[in-house]
Write an enzyme that holds these catalytic residues in place. Structure first.
Site, PDB file in Angstrom:
ATOM      1  N   ASP A 338       0.837  -1.192   0.000  1.00 54.14           N
ATOM      2  CA  ASP A 338       0.000   0.000   0.000  1.00 54.14           C
ATOM      3  C   ASP A 338       0.880   1.254   0.000  1.00 54.14           C
ATOM      4  O   ASP A 338       1.878   1.331   0.716  1.00 54.14           O
ATOM      5  CB  ASP A 338      -0.897  -0.026   1.241  1.00 54.14           C
ATOM      6  CG  ASP A 338      -1.857   1.125   1.301  1.00 54.14           C
ATOM      7  OD1 ASP A 338      -2.699   1.241   0.388  1.00 54.14           O
ATOM      8  OD2 ASP A 338      -1.773   1.913   2.270  1.00 54.14           O
ATOM      9  N   GLU A 375       1.592  -0.063  -4.955  1.00 52.99           N
ATOM     10  CA  GLU A 375       0.427   0.752  -5.287  1.00 52.99           C
ATOM     11  C   GLU A 375       0.879   2.168  -5.620  1.00 52.99           C
ATOM     12  O   GLU A 375       1.491   2.844  -4.793  1.00 52.99           O
ATOM     13  CB  GLU A 375      -0.569   0.813  -4.134  1.00 52.99           C
ATOM     14  CG  GLU A 375      -1.813   1.623  -4.498  1.00 52.99           C
ATOM     15  CD  GLU A 375      -2.520   2.258  -3.320  1.00 52.99           C
ATOM     16  OE1 GLU A 375      -3.697   2.633  -3.477  1.00 52.99           O
ATOM     17  OE2 GLU A 375      -1.904   2.415  -2.247  1.00 52.99           O
TER      18      GLU A 375
END
Length: 613
Positions: A338, A375
């Site tokens: 993330d 990401e």
């Protein structure tokens, strides 16, 4: 890739790092270039072994059907040194350069050169997968006893846990505290649907570790699967069953920040200096604590990787978070990291690339075949040069331009006009800036848990949505469906894009489901669609045509967002004896001289394929 310079010459060129065109042979690399049409007198390979030009003459090794193949051998660069290279084609009165964006009279810039990092290759299984992203609380309920009851615990700002009924509409004001009951046992119980009926081969799960929210991007315990999702035992069972079926499992790691309810942060608020040092606090200990948080969300205090304890806990330690879940009994196959570009020291992302390299080393030293996915909502080129991420969530190089082309919306849902030529340019620039290995490892999606559903952006245009599924399954990289894409599940802004999956098939688009099944079958049956190079052939108005190619197989893909039409495409493909077969879309293909004539249905993606006899 391929590009024809029609006014300058009738010369075509092709190279990409596919078998037969770039091969490692011990401490040397064999490079091959195909040239069609008017042949140059001299062909040279241009490299930069010490950041200065080096030219190597290429030898003509084969010629037939109007094409010739040239070959050169060079030494492998030093470890961790990226090889950048071009081709120089010389005639008596002119020259052309051939780089990652095609033929050009001028020397291509650094980000238009082919690039290769021999000792940092991506796992070769990635591009062969069809991924399926699952938001665990919304996919399937396996054990109703694990779902938190209403008011079971407090969250922030007066919110408390809320149990919702499956199929209810998510409520924006409840946001992260609505629980619909999806869990890991529910996913395991649906594996026959996913693998055998739909055909997907790998799962990407949004975070599963202990958290008070439904999205779980605010981790409380990194070593425990949330009991509301089934706990650690449920993950072991799911992983075992997936691997028995030959599938892969990728989890979501959130190490840029924690939850405010993480024990470290709670102790930090009580004055624990060691825990306080794990975060980025402003002001001295006697002041009201102010802390850096992810994009200003006070629920997500940022971790400080200037602190060696954080580096050891999450990355380098023998039982670091990253290594722990790669080991038995969990045996996950990869990590989606993330906001990986925000990881760093202090309130900003200082020394980010250093820490991402360390993350790669930690993962690959434990399992060289594990997938490291980052990401990035925007361009990820610096992280995709071979020494950091294997691939990125390809918003920039696929999702943004495809949605702009098909739906007329940019990432912020502002109106944008992008025709096929603009689409092709955007896609080509994104590909050219990264090595071929990273192109193959990009994770391509039409939508995700952070975006509106594409079918909603298309105003429920079923034909155009199915055309988008076809593009997803034929483009270079690893295709990933967001749960419900296969049934054209609608959804607006978060949290509406996170609806619970409707298991009543009367609520499905059967046409979308059937089309998705077919496209997945084509993808899995074609080596060229999985690992082949991509060649742009035509891009004008509403029509984008490209090919995926290997030595013994070629796939021709035509995407038409408009009305039915005929187009004539220059045949820039190297010769292959097999005959074209239309697999999907019902289009017609003919040949006239050096051109291909295509008849394309309205709002469609058409797929042709030919193989060597």
């Amino acid at each position: 890739m391929y590009e024809e310079i029609a006014l300058m010459s009738a010369t075509l060129a092709f190279h990409q790092a596919i078998p037969g065109y770039l091969t490692r042979d011990g401490d040397r690399i064999v490079v091959k270039l195909a040239v069609g049409g008017v042949q140059p007198e001299i062909v040279r390979l241009r490299t930069e072994p010490d950041n200065e030009e080096a030219l190597t003459d290429m030898t003509r090794v084969e010629a037939h059907d109007g094409w010739a193949w040239y070959q050169a051998e060079i030494e492998i660069p030093e470890p961790d040194v990226q090889m950048r290279y071009l081709f120089k084609l010389v005639w008596s009165d002119r020259l052309l350069w051939y780089g990652a964006l095609g033929l050009d009279e001028g020397v291509p810039t650094l980000n238009q050169m082919f690039r290769y990092l021999p000792d940092h290759q991506v796992p070769d299984w990635v591009s062969r997968q069809v991924f399926y992203q699952i938001f665990p609380d919304r996919f399937a309920e396996g054990d109703p006893n694990t779902t938190p009851e209403t008011d079971a615990y407090d969250y922030l700002h007066g919110l408390t846990a809320q149990r919702r009924s499956w199929g209810d509409a998510p409520l924006a004001h409840q946001g992260p505290v609505e629980f619909f009951g999806g869990d890991l046992p529910g996913i395991e119980q649906r594996l026959d649907y996913l693998a055998d009926e739909l055909g997907v081969t790998a799962l990407y799960l949004n975070p599963v570790f202990t958290s008070r929210s439904n999205h779980k991007y605010d981790t409380v315990d990194y070593y425990t699967v949330d009991p509301h999702l089934g706990g650690n035992e449920a993950l072991v069972s799911l992983s075992d069953r997936l691997h028995e079926k030959g599938m892969k499992l990728m989890l979501d790691a959130v190490i840029n920040h924690t939850s405010v309810y993480h024990p470290w942060f709670q102790r930090a608020l009580q004055g624990d200096a060691e825990c306080r040092a794990r975060y980025v606090f402003q002001g001295d200990d006697n002041e009201q604590p102010h802390y850096a948080s992810w994009k200003g969300h006070d629920s997500l205090p940022v971790l400080d990787f200037a602190n060696p304890a954080n580096v050891e806990t999450f990355i380098t330690g023998e039982d670091s978070v990253i290594k722990h879940w790669l080991r038995p009994p969990y045996n996950i196959d990869g990590w989606r990291m993330d906001v990986i570009h925000m990881l760093g020291e202090g309130a900003g992302a200082r020394n980010n690339h250093h820490h991402v390299r360390g993350l790669r080393h930690a993962i690959k030293s434990h399992n060289p075949d594990a997938y490291l996915l980052g990401e990035h909502f925007f361009e990820a080129t610096p992280w995709l040069q071979g020494d950091q991420e294997d691939g990125a969530m390809n918003y920039y190089g696929f999702g943004h331009p495809v949605r702009a082309f098909l739906a007329g919306l940019d990432i912020a849902y502002d109106p944008i006009r992008l025709d096929a030529a603009g689409l092709a340019r955007w896609l080509a620039k994104a590909r050219a800036a990264i090595p071929f290995a990273q192109q193959q490892a990009q994770l391509n999606q039409l939508d995700s848990h952070d975006t509106r559903r594409l079918i909603t952006m298309l105003n429920d245009d079923a034909a155009l949505f199915q055309a988008a599924i076809g593009l997803l399954m034929t483009y270079i990289g690893a295709p990933c469906l967001y749960y419900g894409d296969e049934i054209a599940m609608p959804g607006g802004d978060d949290p509406d894009c996170r609806r619970s999956f409707p298991w009543d098939r009367d609520d499905w688009s059967s046409a979308a489901f059937s089309a998705t099944q077919r496209w997945i079958r084509y993808r899995r049956a074609s080596e060229a669609l999985q690992t082949g190079a991509l060649i742009d052939l035509y891009a004008e108005g509403d029509v984008y045509v490209f090919a995926r190619v290997l030595a013994g197989e070629q796939c021709l893909v035509a995407v038409n967002r408009g009305e039915g039409r005929d187009v004539v495409v220059a045949d820039g493909l190297t010769p292959l004896a097999g005959q074209w077969q239309c697999l999907e879309g019902g289009g017609e293909l003919g040949r006239a001289d050096l051109n291909l004539s295509l008849r394309l249905p309205a709002r469609s993606t058409v797929l042709w394929r030919r193989q060597a006899d």
